[in-house]
Design an enzyme around this catalytic site. Structure first.
Site, PDB file in Angstrom:
ATOM      1  N   CYS A 265     122.530 -16.214  22.141  1.00  0.00           N
ATOM      2  CA  CYS A 265     123.179 -17.405  21.603  1.00  0.00           C
ATOM      3  C   CYS A 265     124.670 -17.269  21.817  1.00  0.00           C
ATOM      4  O   CYS A 265     125.267 -16.284  21.386  1.00  0.00           O
ATOM      5  CB  CYS A 265     122.859 -17.549  20.124  1.00  0.00           C
ATOM      6  SG  CYS A 265     123.552 -19.010  19.360  1.00  0.00           S
TER       7      CYS A 265
ATOM      8  N   HIS B 286     122.853   2.972  14.397  1.00  0.00           N
ATOM      9  CA  HIS B 286     122.155   2.049  13.495  1.00  0.00           C
ATOM     10  C   HIS B 286     120.791   1.620  14.010  1.00  0.00           C
ATOM     11  O   HIS B 286     120.044   0.951  13.298  1.00  0.00           O
ATOM     12  CB  HIS B 286     123.028   0.833  13.184  1.00  0.00           C
ATOM     13  CG  HIS B 286     123.146  -0.178  14.272  1.00  0.00           C
ATOM     14  ND1 HIS B 286     122.469  -1.376  14.256  1.00  0.00           N
ATOM     15  CD2 HIS B 286     123.878  -0.181  15.406  1.00  0.00           C
ATOM     16  CE1 HIS B 286     122.782  -2.071  15.331  1.00  0.00           C
ATOM     17  NE2 HIS B 286     123.632  -1.373  16.049  1.00  0.00           N
TER      18      HIS B 286
ATOM     19  N   THR C  96     141.309   9.090  15.900  1.00  0.00           N
ATOM     20  CA  THR C  96     140.855   9.896  14.767  1.00  0.00           C
ATOM     21  C   THR C  96     139.354   9.702  14.581  1.00  0.00           C
ATOM     22  O   THR C  96     138.863   8.572  14.519  1.00  0.00           O
ATOM     23  CB  THR C  96     141.593   9.485  13.488  1.00  0.00           C
ATOM     24  OG1 THR C  96     142.996   9.679  13.680  1.00  0.00           O
ATOM     25  CG2 THR C  96     141.126  10.311  12.297  1.00  0.00           C
TER      26      THR C  96
ATOM     27  N   ASN D 280     115.645  -3.786  25.879  1.00  0.00           N
ATOM     28  CA  ASN D 280     115.795  -4.078  24.458  1.00  0.00           C
ATOM     29  C   ASN D 280     115.044  -5.326  24.019  1.00  0.00           C
ATOM     30  O   ASN D 280     114.764  -5.509  22.840  1.00  0.00           O
ATOM     31  CB  ASN D 280     117.272  -4.241  24.108  1.00  0.00           C
ATOM     32  CG  ASN D 280     117.951  -5.307  24.946  1.00  0.00           C
ATOM     33  OD1 ASN D 280     118.122  -5.142  26.149  1.00  0.00           O
ATOM     34  ND2 ASN D 280     118.331  -6.406  24.317  1.00  0.00           N
TER      35      ASN D 280
END
Length: 390
Positions: free
Chosen positions: A321, A203, A238, A153
């Site tokens: 961080c 996302h 759910t 990443n």
């Protein structure tokens, strides 16, 4: 108008995804209910599951929706480990590639601390590629699982997943793959891959935050993290039908990543010309199509980020961080860089909306920022305005 060059952290929700999401939020009904409204929500949910499965070369039954990539990684690693230990108590060793995301690092270290796991860290080379020889030497009958990123990443290096799976299969060891960074940018054929479990997040591909999935192969057993109504294989709770719908639309409308390679190469060439001291990190060829990661000798990455942010460019540093204190990138140090060099990093990641003009504007702004950061010196600490998201 700010120029967004941090798609690896999160990619903006595309208009068609947002439209589907907002419409789905109006639908009333729990997918587990048997009345017509509940069944309508279930239909939406299962159609979305099929879309996500199709985008990953999987069967819909293999898709377990989660709250995001972190939960998917935790479920994949801990769930496989617990299931393996229950079936074969002697298998307590986990093989982990160096330079992993903290979702993996923290998960395996938790298992080591609380669940009697033994960790064997597999080294990576100077471009972040896992050592297949070291992995092969570490595999044995006491190994519970192997876990690694499909693509790093931070530096974008693509791992030799097929070779890893083949080595592990010879010992009957399941492999968990964190494909959060790779999803949408590299072809993934889950069902045919031999991978036991694979983690993704919505996302990163223009879907909503808070939606993800763990793919669990038909032959794999994963012990749940969450217990309750058994709404999904390996996960109770759910289900978020609206989030799944948006995830499904994002998955079924993935842009072609090929143009990103051209744009990435333009960016890399431009940075090298503009700042000759910049050093490209990660595999120069086998890397994510939208990833460019550089270190800048004599600079603090946080200072560069701050200066570029002031000029309207959103990028990431190569550092994590913790509690507001900047730390050198563990990924770069795993690749052999000294701590001082690992601090001066920037990760620039492109998305489907990125243009040549934006790339060229960034390249034009970079030399002044680097010169100012060099003057500031390595001892100066600039407050961190951005943190590496993924």
């Amino acid at each position: 108008m700010p120029i967004y060059l941090d798609h690896a952290a999160t990619s903006p929700m595309r208009p068609e995804v947002l439209d589907a999401y907002t419409q789905a939020l109006h639908v009333v009904g729990n997918p587990a209910s048997i009345h017509s409204q509940g069944q309508n929500a279930k239909r939406m949910l299962e159609e979305a599951r099929e879309q996500v499965a199709a985008s990953l070369g999987a069967e819909s039954v293999e898709v377990v929706f989660t709250s995001g990539g972190t939960e998917a990684v935790n479920l994949g690693i801990k769930g496989l480990y617990w299931a393996r230990r229950a079936a074969m108590p002697s298998r307590r060793r986990i093989l982990v590639a160096r330079a992993e995301h903290h979702a993996t690092i923290d998960s395996v270290e938790w298992l080591e601390k609380f669940e009697d796991a033994e960790l064997t860290w597999i080294p990576v080379d100077e471009v972040g590629r896992i050592s297949l020889a070291a992995l092969d030497a570490a595999l044995d009958q006491d190994v519970a699982l192997v876990t690694l990123l499909w693509a790093n990443n931070e530096v974008g290096t693509i791992q030799p997943i097929d070779e890893v799976v083949a080595l592990a299969a010879a010992y009957g060891v399941p492999v968990h793959v964190d494909a959060v960074a790779a999803y949408g940018y590299l072809p993934i054929g889950f069902s045919a891959s031999g991978i036991a479990a694979l983690s993704v997040s919505a996302h990163k591909i223009g879907g909503p935050v808070g939606s993800g999935a763990l793919l669990v192969s038909r032959g794999a057993v994963v012990e749940p993290l969450l217990h309750g109504g058994s709404q999904q294989r390996a996960r109770s709770g759910t289900q978020d039908a609206a989030g799944a719908v948006a995830f499904g639309v994002a998955a079924s409308t993935l842009p072609n990543p090929a143009p990103l390679r051209v744009l990435r190469d333009r960016l890399i060439a431009g940075v090298r010309d503009a700042v000759p001291s910049a050093i490209l990190r990660g595999d120069p060829e086998h890397r994510l199509p939208g990833n460019a990661h550089f270190t800048f000798p004599g600079c603090e990455g946080d200072s560069l980020l701050f200066l570029l942010d002031m000029q309207g460019f959103s990028v990431s540093t190569g550092s994590a961080c913790t509690a507001g204190v900047a730390e050198a990138s563990h990924v770069l140090m795993a690749m052999g860089l000294p701590e001082a060099d690992a601090r001066g990093a920037l990760r620039i990641t492109l998305g489907p909306e990125t243009t040549e003009q934006e790339v060229d504007a960034f390249v034009a702004a970079l030399p002044a920022a680097v010169a100012q950061a060099e003057r500031a010196g390595l001892s100066e600490r600039t407050p961190v305005l951005g943190q590496l998201g993924r």
